[in-house]
Enzyme design. Structure first.
Site, short mmCIF file in Angstrom:
data_model
loop_
_atom_site.label_atom_id
_atom_site.label_comp_id
_atom_site.label_asym_id
_atom_site.label_seq_id
_atom_site.Cartn_x
_atom_site.Cartn_y
_atom_site.Cartn_z
N HIS A 1 32.89 43.12 88.11
CA HIS A 1 33.97 43.63 87.21
C HIS A 1 33.24 43.95 86.21
O HIS A 1 31.96 43.77 85.78
CB HIS A 1 34.96 42.63 87.07
CG HIS A 1 34.55 41.09 86.46
ND1 HIS A 1 33.69 40.46 87.04
CD2 HIS A 1 34.99 40.81 85.25
CE1 HIS A 1 33.49 39.50 86.35
NE2 HIS A 1 34.26 39.60 85.20
N HIS B 1 33.57 43.01 82.87
CA HIS B 1 33.31 42.19 81.71
C HIS B 1 32.04 42.06 81.16
O HIS B 1 30.92 41.99 82.13
CB HIS B 1 33.93 40.47 81.90
CG HIS B 1 35.28 40.71 81.56
ND1 HIS B 1 36.13 39.51 82.27
CD2 HIS B 1 36.27 41.21 81.03
CE1 HIS B 1 37.36 39.57 81.91
NE2 HIS B 1 37.53 40.75 80.96
N ASP C 1 29.89 39.91 80.22
CA ASP C 1 28.62 38.92 80.77
C ASP C 1 28.42 39.21 82.05
O ASP C 1 27.33 38.47 82.73
CB ASP C 1 29.16 37.52 80.61
CG ASP C 1 30.59 37.39 81.55
OD1 ASP C 1 31.47 38.08 81.35
OD2 ASP C 1 30.83 36.30 82.17
N HIS C 2 28.78 40.33 82.80
CA HIS C 2 28.54 40.82 84.08
C HIS C 2 27.74 42.02 83.94
O HIS C 2 27.31 42.51 85.08
CB HIS C 2 29.53 40.71 85.01
CG HIS C 2 30.31 39.53 85.30
ND1 HIS C 2 29.94 38.76 86.50
CD2 HIS C 2 30.73 38.53 84.45
CE1 HIS C 2 30.77 37.47 86.33
NE2 HIS C 2 30.99 37.50 85.22
N HIS D 1 41.58 38.19 88.85
CA HIS D 1 40.95 37.92 87.67
C HIS D 1 41.87 38.60 86.56
O HIS D 1 42.66 39.41 86.96
CB HIS D 1 39.65 38.25 87.50
CG HIS D 1 38.72 37.76 86.29
ND1 HIS D 1 38.91 36.44 85.78
CD2 HIS D 1 37.82 38.49 85.52
CE1 HIS D 1 38.14 36.49 84.80
NE2 HIS D 1 37.43 37.60 84.52
N ASP E 1 34.52 36.91 89.00
CA ASP E 1 35.20 35.96 88.47
C ASP E 1 36.59 35.87 89.30
O ASP E 1 37.21 36.73 89.43
CB ASP E 1 35.41 36.22 87.08
CG ASP E 1 34.13 36.05 86.20
OD1 ASP E 1 33.20 35.66 86.63
OD2 ASP E 1 34.21 36.07 84.83
N HIS F 1 28.33 30.12 87.44
CA HIS F 1 29.28 30.42 86.47
C HIS F 1 29.98 29.26 85.60
O HIS F 1 31.14 29.30 85.44
CB HIS F 1 30.39 31.39 87.08
CG HIS F 1 30.93 32.39 85.89
ND1 HIS F 1 32.06 32.03 85.29
CD2 HIS F 1 30.50 33.76 85.66
CE1 HIS F 1 32.49 32.97 84.61
NE2 HIS F 1 31.46 33.99 84.64
#
Length: 320
Positions: free
Chosen positions: A62, A64, A66-67, A139, A210, A268
């Site tokens: 996805h 976000h 942090d990914h 999510h 997530d 995670h």
């Protein structure tokens, strides 16, 4: 199929854990497939035994930060290092727009080396050895889990046994390897299946993050050899998990149990469970193992080799 964890923290990096990225090394193809690429992933790769030049596919769950914040830097660095092979990226349709914006404002040029594929539920890639499929997770923004399924391999052909039966080398071996039945000069009929080891069942790797608990993760992970599942929160923080649409340790274990996977690896983790805090990661592990005993905690640079197994199940020795 060899797994290396390059980042196991949620949201932000810590002193000991970088943000999300997992590498799946496929020695038979001399390729690395990356799952997510958080900020600093290229530095983690340099600290590992992996070669960034072998990265062939990158699957993004996805959008976000942090990914994905490490993606552009990694692609740019490999290009500057002289990598010429194509890299295929898979993810939400916004992934292509994001990369195009980065390319535009950083004046980076990839030529035709980077190909972006927008994923939809179902098969997103297939070749003669592997199938990759995805399923939507639950999510705050659209997110996908991925399953890599290795196709079954025929068992090894026993040349010594064939020679002992007086079968000369040549094209006939190819027929026997396929399991065909042939007639020898003396009239005896020999089945190729009797000259081959049992078939090796393909292995299955699943990556889900997530997400809060969802039946889609169970369907994706069914009978997996290893399930990597996020466990951002402890069970007592379930209300926070539902609010933020992340999983607790017990949710991850429930998915593993319902999907009948062989091994659950949780990742995670929220920094709130760092050493010195009232709840720590060993508490999350205990919570999960109470539901699904074959659970372990991931840590940065942890390696895990998914063992091969024959069609007839055998006890498996697992690496930690």
């Amino acid at each position: 199929m060899e797994i290396t964890f390059l980042g196991t923290s949620s949201g932000v990096p810590t002193r000991s854990r970088n943000v999300s990225s997992v590498a799946l090394r496929l020695p038979q193809k001399s390729e690395i497939w990356l799952f997510d690429c958080g900020e600093g992933t290229q530095h983690q790769l340099m600290r590992s035994d992996l070669k960034s030049s072998q990265i062939r596919r990158i699957f993004i769950t996805h959008m976000h930060g942090d990914h994905i914040f490490g993606l552009m830097g990694l692609l740019a660095s490999t290009g500057l290092a002289g990598a010429k092979g194509q890299v295929d990226l898979y993810g939400h349709p916004d992934l292509k727009d994001y990369l195009n914006a980065c390319i535009r404002y950083s004046h980076t040029h990839f030529a035709n080396r980077i190909q972006v594929h927008a994923v939809e539920p179902g098969v997103v890639f297939e070749d003669e050895q592997f199938t990759v499929s995805c399923n939507p997770l639950k999510h705050r923004i659209p997110a996908f889990g991925y399953a890599v399924t290795e196709k079954d391999r025929p068992g090894r052909f026993n040349v010594e046994k064939a020679k002992a039966l007086g079968i000369p080398p040549g094209p006939i071996y190819g027929r026997l390897k396929k399991g065909e039945t042939i007639a020898l000069e003396n009239g005896r009929r020999v089945s190729g299946k009797d000259l081959c080891d049992p078939d090796e069942s393909g292995r299955k790797f699943v990556y889900c993050t997530d997400t809060v608990f969802t039946e889609n993760a169970i369907a994706l992970a069914e009978n997996a050899d290893v399930l990597i599942h996020e466990a951002t929160f402890a069970h007592q923080d379930a209300e926070m998990a539902f609010d933020r649409l992340h999983s607790t340790s017990t949710m991850a274990a429930q998915v593993a149990l319902a999907a009948q996977v062989k091994q659950l690896i949780m990742t995670h983790f929220s920094p709130r469970y760092a050493p010195g805090n009232p709840l720590q990661l060993h508490n999350l592990l205990e919570e999960a193992q109470a539901i699904f005993p074959n659970t372990c905690l991931a840590y940065d640079f942890m390696e895990y080799e998914i063992p091969r197994h024959q069609t007839q199940p055998k006890s498996l020795a697992r690496s930690s």
